[in-house]
Design an enzyme around this catalytic site. Structure first.
Site, PDB file in Angstrom:
ATOM      1  N   CYS A 143      42.781  48.743  40.675  1.00 57.93           N
ATOM      2  CA  CYS A 143      42.820  48.390  39.260  1.00 57.93           C
ATOM      3  C   CYS A 143      42.747  49.683  38.450  1.00 57.93           C
ATOM      4  O   CYS A 143      42.987  50.759  38.998  1.00 57.93           O
ATOM      5  CB  CYS A 143      41.721  47.394  38.888  1.00 57.93           C
ATOM      6  N   ARG A 151      37.647  44.626  38.599  1.00 54.64           N
ATOM      7  CA  ARG A 151      38.507  43.761  39.421  1.00 54.64           C
ATOM      8  C   ARG A 151      38.644  44.223  40.861  1.00 54.64           C
ATOM      9  O   ARG A 151      38.431  43.429  41.787  1.00 54.64           O
ATOM     10  CB  ARG A 151      39.894  43.651  38.778  1.00 54.64           C
ATOM     11  N   ASP A 175      41.801  41.775  33.244  1.00 50.61           N
ATOM     12  CA  ASP A 175      40.686  42.710  33.174  1.00 50.61           C
ATOM     13  C   ASP A 175      39.584  42.099  32.309  1.00 50.61           C
ATOM     14  O   ASP A 175      39.784  41.891  31.113  1.00 50.61           O
ATOM     15  CB  ASP A 175      41.154  44.031  32.579  1.00 50.61           C
TER      16      ASP A 175
END
Length: 150
Positions: free
Chosen positions: A3, A9, A117
């Site tokens: 990420c 994440r 996100d």
């Protein structure tokens, strides 16, 4: 698992996928780790909200330390799973794309979507990410077990 900052994440995906791989007895043939495309948080633990969400669900969130994605991994790993299209562009810039996929390409409910996100959102976003990651990881481990014949 990749990420942007490697604190929300991708570490959640790393922890959950690692747990599923171990449960399936694949941890001797499948290695899971995570990184971020940016260097904002290198060396730091995951976002406390991610860690709290994982811990509440029974996972160990204590060992994670953020690291930055290394393009040399293109030659060293079999599959790079990114959380969104921006991560995909960062990871594939000038590189082979065959081994880079969206994590949710393997989501049995909504294949091809992004993992949103949750960093700037509320607490519920972290739970939503965990739900996506758990179902996708379960499906992906099933596919991996088929590939390695277990």
């Amino acid at each position: 698992m990749v990420c942007l900052g490697n604190i929300c994440r991708s570490p959640v995906a790393d922890v959950v996928m690692s747990a599923r791989v171990a449960e399936a007895g694949l941890d001797e043939v499948v290695e899971v780790f995570s990184a971020g495309t940016a260097d904002y948080h290198v060396g730091k633990g995951m976002d406390p909200r991610s860690a709290q969400t994982l811990t509440a669900a029974g996972y160990d969130a204590t060992r994670h330390r953020a690291q930055q994605f290394d393009h040399a991994w293109h030659d060293e790993v079999d599959l790079i799973l990114v959380m969104d299209h921006a991560n995909h562009a960062d990871v594939t810039a000038g590189r082979e794309r065959a081994r880079v996929r969206l994590f949710r390409d393997f989501d049995p409910v909504d294949a091809g979507g992004e993992v949103p996100d949750p960093y700037y959102g509320g607490e519920e976003g972290f739970g939503e990410v965990l739900d996506m990651v758990e179902r996708t990881s379960a499906h992906l481990v099933g596919l991996l077990a088929d590939v390695v014949g277990r």
